[in-house]
Design a protein around this motif. Structure first.
Motif, short mmCIF file in Angstrom:
data_model
loop_
_atom_site.label_atom_id
_atom_site.label_comp_id
_atom_site.label_asym_id
_atom_site.label_seq_id
_atom_site.Cartn_x
_atom_site.Cartn_y
_atom_site.Cartn_z
N HIS A 1 0.86 -1.19 0.00
CA HIS A 1 0.00 0.00 0.00
C HIS A 1 0.90 1.24 0.00
O HIS A 1 1.46 1.61 1.03
CB HIS A 1 -0.90 -0.03 1.24
N THR A 2 1.04 1.89 -1.14
CA THR A 2 1.97 3.00 -1.25
C THR A 2 1.42 4.31 -0.71
O THR A 2 2.17 5.22 -0.39
CB THR A 2 2.39 3.22 -2.71
N GLN A 3 0.09 4.45 -0.64
CA GLN A 3 -0.56 5.69 -0.20
C GLN A 3 -0.05 6.91 -0.99
O GLN A 3 0.05 8.01 -0.47
CB GLN A 3 -0.34 5.91 1.30
N ASN A 4 0.28 6.66 -2.26
CA ASN A 4 0.81 7.72 -3.14
C ASN A 4 2.10 8.34 -2.59
O ASN A 4 2.43 9.49 -2.90
CB ASN A 4 -0.24 8.81 -3.37
N ASP A 5 2.83 7.58 -1.80
CA ASP A 5 4.07 8.06 -1.19
C ASP A 5 5.25 7.40 -1.90
O ASP A 5 5.41 6.17 -1.82
CB ASP A 5 4.09 7.71 0.30
N PRO A 6 6.12 8.16 -2.61
CA PRO A 6 7.26 7.57 -3.30
C PRO A 6 8.18 6.78 -2.38
O PRO A 6 8.75 5.76 -2.79
CB PRO A 6 7.98 8.79 -3.89
N GLU A 7 8.33 7.24 -1.15
CA GLU A 7 9.20 6.53 -0.21
C GLU A 7 8.68 5.13 0.09
O GLU A 7 9.44 4.18 0.21
CB GLU A 7 9.34 7.33 1.09
N ARG A 8 7.36 5.02 0.23
CA ARG A 8 6.78 3.70 0.47
C ARG A 8 7.00 2.77 -0.72
O ARG A 8 7.27 1.59 -0.56
CB ARG A 8 5.28 3.82 0.76
N GLY A 9 6.89 3.35 -1.93
CA GLY A 9 7.16 2.54 -3.12
C GLY A 9 8.56 1.98 -3.13
O GLY A 9 8.80 0.82 -3.48
N LEU A 10 9.52 2.80 -2.71
CA LEU A 10 10.91 2.34 -2.63
C LEU A 10 11.09 1.24 -1.58
O LEU A 10 11.85 0.30 -1.77
CB LEU A 10 11.84 3.52 -2.30
N GLU A 11 10.38 1.36 -0.46
CA GLU A 11 10.48 0.35 0.59
C GLU A 11 10.05 -1.02 0.08
O GLU A 11 10.64 -2.04 0.43
CB GLU A 11 9.63 0.76 1.79
N TYR A 12 9.02 -1.03 -0.75
CA TYR A 12 8.53 -2.31 -1.24
C TYR A 12 9.46 -2.93 -2.27
O TYR A 12 9.34 -4.12 -2.57
CB TYR A 12 7.12 -2.15 -1.81
N LEU A 13 10.38 -2.15 -2.81
CA LEU A 13 11.34 -2.70 -3.76
C LEU A 13 12.24 -3.75 -3.12
O LEU A 13 12.85 -4.56 -3.81
CB LEU A 13 12.20 -1.59 -4.37
N LYS A 14 12.33 -3.75 -1.79
CA LYS A 14 13.19 -4.73 -1.13
C LYS A 14 12.69 -6.15 -1.39
O LYS A 14 13.48 -7.09 -1.41
CB LYS A 14 13.25 -4.47 0.37
N PHE A 15 11.38 -6.31 -1.58
CA PHE A 15 10.85 -7.64 -1.88
C PHE A 15 11.36 -8.12 -3.24
O PHE A 15 11.54 -9.31 -3.46
CB PHE A 15 9.33 -7.62 -1.89
N LEU A 16 11.59 -7.15 -4.15
CA LEU A 16 12.09 -7.51 -5.47
C LEU A 16 13.58 -7.76 -5.43
O LEU A 16 14.08 -8.73 -6.00
CB LEU A 16 11.76 -6.38 -6.46
#
Length: 339
Positions: free
Chosen positions: A101-116
């Motif tokens: 759930h990014t909540q339109n927050d770029p920082e959150r999107g980057l955090e989820y990249l760790k799964f990749l």
């Protein structure tokens, strides 16, 4: 001393009094198993604590069977039904899903990249309309990906969604067939490809009806309820009002209805309104909203099927699958009022 060994599928089958094959079908293809049998299997799973998720299988097999889903707003009514289609198709092929759930927050999107980057996700589904911000900076190469609902600008990411242009044209033609010639389009957005396609459908319908450009009213909007209400305020500052509002989505239409109702208008006698999406709330507003229905579950199934096909074959070309939407007629559209 209690037994600490993990439960097995044999334990589930024994307690549910079914075969191992039936347990497997109940987990992976539940639609092929009788409801009472599924209930017994689910109860047995709860009793034994049997782990069926794809993450556990991934750890055992040494490769990821998880798909990461990035969504800007999990509260969006379009998300949950699409997720059902995505997850059902994934489970049918032995995959599971992770929700970011990014909540339109770029920082959150980057955090989820760790799964990749850590190999915990084999593929990516994007609800965001853009690739994760910053993945180029950190040198993270994206896995096979597919976008839903919003095509990704300037990307080779494949897309599965509704045919926005055809659906919007169908909406505009419905207003035209009711006798409207002064139709306002609410929700134009230069940064949203889906919104642009819906604007294109509006223009195509009015072109075919020979409505000249100077008889068209187009207002920008971000697809929120507030943007619909603001559009009403902007139009009342003009000399000429429309007789009908064609909204880029249902949220915008609800805002338009709220704005007109607050001004004391009787809908749809004074103004007609049509939306796009057919979210659950569309039936609860007054008047009930005529709209274009998105086949959300089908979009989810098609998107996951395309992604899993990509994982198996790794094609390089971008693909786009568009599903035709349906017009849902309710009470918010009638003939134009005489003023």
């Amino acid at each position: 001393m209690p037994n600490s060994a993990p439960a097995t599928i044999d334990d589930v089958a024994r307690i549910a009094e079914v075969s191992i094959a039936t347990v497997s079908r109940a987990i992976h293809t539940p639609d092929k198993v009788a409801k009472t049998t599924r209930q017994r299997v689910n109860q047995a799973i709860a009793i034994t604590g049997y782990t069926t998720n794809a993450m556990a299988r991934s750890l055992r097999m040494g490769r990821s069977n998880m798909i990461l889903i990035l969504a800007p707003d999990i509260g969006d009514p379009n998300f949950s039904t699409t997720l059902i289609g995505l997850e059902n198709e994934a489970r049918a092929h032995g995959f599971g899903v992770l929700i970011g759930h990014t909540q339109n927050d770029p920082e959150r999107g980057l955090e989820y990249l760790k799964f990749l980057s850590s190999g915990q996700a084999a593929g990516l589904v994007l609800f965001t309309g853009h690739e994760p911000f910053g993945h180029q900076v950190i040198g993270q190469r994206l896995p096979p990906s597919v976008a839903v609902f919003e095509p990704v600008f300037g990307s080779k990411t494949s897309y599965v969604g509704v045919d926005d242009t055809a659906g919007a044209r169908k909406a505009a033609e419905h207003l035209l067939s009711a006798g409207h010639r002064r139709i306002a389009f609410i929700g134009d957005a230069k940064t949203r490809l889906g919104h642009q396609r819906r604007r294109q459908g509006y223009d195509l319908a009015l072109d075919a009806a020979r409505i000249p450009p100077d008889h068209r009213l187009v207002l920008e909007g971000d697809g929120t309820i507030e943007s619909g209400r603001l559009a009403v305020e902007q139009l009342f500052m003009r000399d000429t009002l429309p007789t009908a509002f064609m909204c880029v989505n249902d949220a915008t239409a609800v805002g338009v209805i709220n704005g007109l109702t607050a001004r004391g208008y009787d809908l749809p006698r004074d103004f007609s309104i049509i939306g796009f999406d057919d979210v659950p709330q569309a039936t609860y507003v007054n008047p009930a909203l005529t709209t274009i229905r998105q086949p959300r579950s089908a979009i989810g199934r098609q998107a996951m099927a395309l992604l899993l096909e990509t994982l198996a074959e790794r094609p390089t070309e971008r693909r786009e699958i568009l599903i035709m939407p349906d017009l849902i007629v309710r009470g918010s559209v009638t003939g134009p009022a005489r003023r």
